[in-house]
Design a protein around this motif. Sequence first.
Motif, PDB file in Angstrom:
ATOM      1  N   GLY A 199       3.578 -13.206 -11.092  1.00  0.00           N
ATOM      2  CA  GLY A 199       3.123 -12.590  -9.846  1.00  0.00           C
ATOM      3  C   GLY A 199       3.890 -11.319  -9.515  1.00  0.00           C
ATOM      4  N   LEU A 200       4.995 -11.066 -10.248  1.00  0.00           N
ATOM      5  CA  LEU A 200       5.818  -9.888  -9.938  1.00  0.00           C
ATOM      6  C   LEU A 200       5.148  -8.591 -10.356  1.00  0.00           C
ATOM      7  N   VAL A 201       4.124  -8.663 -11.191  1.00  0.00           N
ATOM      8  CA  VAL A 201       3.457  -7.430 -11.612  1.00  0.00           C
ATOM      9  C   VAL A 201       2.048  -7.349 -11.037  1.00  0.00           C
ATOM     10  N   ARG A 202       1.732  -8.233 -10.110  1.00  0.00           N
ATOM     11  CA  ARG A 202       0.383  -8.195  -9.542  1.00  0.00           C
ATOM     12  C   ARG A 202       0.463  -8.010  -8.036  1.00  0.00           C
ATOM     13  N   ARG A 203      -0.545  -7.341  -7.489  1.00  0.00           N
ATOM     14  CA  ARG A 203      -0.650  -7.099  -6.035  1.00  0.00           C
ATOM     15  C   ARG A 203       0.620  -6.459  -5.491  1.00  0.00           C
ATOM     16  N   ARG A 204       1.259  -5.581  -6.269  1.00  0.00           N
ATOM     17  CA  ARG A 204       2.502  -4.990  -5.798  1.00  0.00           C
ATOM     18  C   ARG A 204       2.241  -3.807  -4.892  1.00  0.00           C
ATOM     19  N   LEU A 205       3.129  -3.627  -3.950  1.00  0.00           N
ATOM     20  CA  LEU A 205       3.115  -2.438  -3.117  1.00  0.00           C
ATOM     21  C   LEU A 205       3.990  -1.421  -3.833  1.00  0.00           C
ATOM     22  N   ASP A 206       3.371  -0.357  -4.343  1.00  0.00           N
ATOM     23  CA  ASP A 206       4.179   0.577  -5.116  1.00  0.00           C
ATOM     24  C   ASP A 206       4.243   1.961  -4.472  1.00  0.00           C
ATOM     25  N   LYS A 207       3.635   2.111  -3.309  1.00  0.00           N
ATOM     26  CA  LYS A 207       3.831   3.361  -2.560  1.00  0.00           C
ATOM     27  C   LYS A 207       3.731   3.074  -1.065  1.00  0.00           C
ATOM     28  N   PRO A 208       4.303   3.927  -0.251  1.00  0.00           N
ATOM     29  CA  PRO A 208       4.211   3.691   1.197  1.00  0.00           C
ATOM     30  C   PRO A 208       2.766   3.867   1.670  1.00  0.00           C
ATOM     31  N   ALA A 246       4.429 -14.986  -1.109  1.00  0.00           N
ATOM     32  CA  ALA A 246       3.590 -13.901  -1.595  1.00  0.00           C
ATOM     33  C   ALA A 246       3.634 -13.779  -3.113  1.00  0.00           C
ATOM     34  N   ILE A 247       4.797 -14.050  -3.716  1.00  0.00           N
ATOM     35  CA  ILE A 247       4.894 -13.892  -5.165  1.00  0.00           C
ATOM     36  C   ILE A 247       4.033 -14.938  -5.860  1.00  0.00           C
TER      37      ILE A 247
END
Lengths: 222, 667
Positions: free
Chosen positions: B267-276, B641-642
């Motif tokens: 889950g650490l590489v999915r649905r990540r917030l990678d920008k503000p 969430a993870i």
Amino acid sequence: MAEAPQIPDEAETRARWGGFAWTTENAVKAKEIIGRYPAGRQASASLPLLDLAQRQVGAETKTQGWLPVPVIEFVARELDMPYMRVFEVVTFYTMFNLVPVGRYHVQVCGTTPCMLRGSDDVLAACKNHGLAKGKTTPDGLFTLTEVECLGACTNAPMVQINDDNYEDLDYDSMTAILEALARGETPKPGPQIDRQTSAPEGGPTTLKEMVSENHDYRGEWA
Amino acid sequence: MPKVKVDGVEIEVPAGATVLQACELAGKEIPRFCYHERLSIAGNCRMCLVEVKPGPPKPQASCALPAADNQEIFTTTPMVKHAREGMMEFLLINHPLDCPICDQGGECDLQDQSIAYGRGQSRFQENKRAVTEKYMGPIVKTVMTRCIQCTRCVRFAEEVAGVEEIGAIGRGEDMQITSYLEHAVTSELSGNVVDLCPVGALTSKPYAFEARPWELKKTLTIDVMDAVGTNIRLDSRGRQVLRCLPRINEDVNEEWATDKTRHAVDGLVRRRLDKPYVRRDGKLVPATWEEAFAAIAAVNAGSSVAAVAGDLVDCETMYAAKALVTAMGGSLLEGRQTGMDYDTSSLAAVNFNTTIAGTEEADAILLVGTNLRWEAPLVNTRIRKAIKKGAKVFAIGPEVDLTYRVEWLGNDLSVLGKLPKNVADAFKGAERPIMIVGGAALRSAHGAALKLAKSLKLVRDGWNGFNVVHFSAARMGGLMLGYAQKGGIADVVAGKPKLVFFLGADEVDFSKFDKSFKVYVGHHGDHGAHHADVILPGASYAEKSGTWVNLEGRVQRGERAVFPPGDAREDWTIFRALSEKLGQTLPFDTIEELRADMGRDVPALAKEGLASFEWNPPALSDTAVGTIDAYPIKDFYLTNAICRASPTMQLCSAELLHGDELAEAAE
């Protein structure tokens, strides 16, 4: 290939056997069997209870009996054991059938002593009577299994049919047994030749004087 | 204390030690497959053969032979060498030569030991046996032809996990390891059989064919899936964490980890917030850090500011947020997102005081409103150990399968006031009684539980038997840092803050905050991010060095395994940067400075190890009324969430917890 046990379709067996419970008679027997072991050691009763259950299934289906999964689980619940532990026991012992068998479960011994004494003929007799290894005949009468040594080597070759041993067989006597069973008769178990249990053929070869009366051999000792 | 001689060196071994343990104490390596320190002795692989005098002139299985006085043990004689070579040859008879396509390759006991103790080649010319694959669930992949029947998995399932669903069926050459009727193994600890398997028969299904062990960077850190604080090793390649393995820590997790700990990492590489993101016209649109900070500064909150911590955050993040909120003049800090408001004036009253390892010693156990199997599976295994030593377990709450025999006292909390006679008697006779209070009872029965603890004398010389079990990794750290209002999150709502920081908080009822400007600092696009006005992308537990305090108050520190994706930053740096924009520059520029500050604020957080809380229970209303209708965790596999982002956890949830519903839907 070591195959997983080919057990019949689970949903079907559950539908047919899900409501399995002891008959009144067997309930008494089961209670007695469990009572033989100290409290907390009921697991020791798994073998006799499974045998009892297999016989009850046999009586209900008019076969030698087998152990459908729900019946195994019923026994496990009776003994307060996890299902897996009882399942292990069932798969370990060849006497427990995981698939339905016919009315007569013909277990032909094919281990060395029996083979040397003619178990091939016995198997041929079965084959010519319409039996095939691992299969049940269409009329539901016979299931043929080749098994390893059943411990009656003195009377080789032999077969075990349900609870009885038939010994000292050849092609003809085996055929006669199968025909008798098919007719609904119960052939005489034990040696099929003129022989008393596992005593020597044609009468004793030692201690002959003892046959009719007590005999004191001590004077003859050198 | 028997004295034995191992290869001529005399040593003293503890009473009851086996010959194998004696050899290990003497520094000799004994090859083994079936023997495992934490499982019962099986003695069926025969790899640990040694020569023992006095005794029959044949090799002896050292794992099952007690060490006796004046024994002479030889581990290097020709007899031992031949015995090992012979055993190795037998084991390899039916083992396929498929190491190049086997996931165990590189960390395989059989591979290593055949190099070290085996013969150069096989003399076996017949056909090898093959075994059909078995289904064991979404976590464990099986290649049963590789199985050497060590039965470690069977013993683990029975003894540690308490789920007797794995067994050996058939016999002789046809013996096979399988789950009952090939149904999925319904244990939250099933992943451990993968580690236990000395060959490649049981491997990890989600990790299948992902990587070789020597390609991976290994980082030691702390798990955040529950409050146990499992010590883990994250194996990463490049920027992705590929798997998670437990480390040995006798005080915390022994060497086990739950399936959630192991397999939520995908889950650490999915649905990540990678920008503000900034909300414009009701819609979240990508933004730069500058724009996001400007949007927050524009709120002009003054001192009307609050911070709500989520379940996974580290102490550094919470401290940085606290520092910012305090600098701005605010004081509303809360970590109990779902509205819990138990008293926190004495942390000992909400701590797991017996310690996780200490639980093993208990002889009478009362569970109050806790489904321990889901809330802290590795505490549950300790209780199983205590039961093996003779402990009795009673429980108040709805009946669930805890993998051991429990005497249920119903779900009416008033039982706390008048225990049934047999329970009272059991506790009266107990030397080390404990009570474990779960979240379901903490709200309405905290005082009653404390009162009962007093009347049962759970706290006595050298023994504190009062325990509260939390299931959020951030909880104890948060409470130590003051993330607790008297009235819980309701106080934060009542304070009507203009600006609220949500530190990875996804379980909050956001409708109560619709007047506030919501800033979500976190790593997954979950519930919290959906409701945010500004999203500041942070780092997950794998992407930062952080301090976590587990449910027994053990301060543990983890290292960074990989970097956060895209523009995401470590959370404390976000607050440091934001503080500058808000004109309240925080006084730390490095994590070391932050930790030094944090240590001054809460000294216990400065050093790793068990923090001690003085036993000084608060005076609370001691009547408990009402019933426990349900436990707080509804779905073990989807608690944060993870894991909600992890396909493996979704599969586990669907199959293991909702399997029946799925089957019905299919029909």
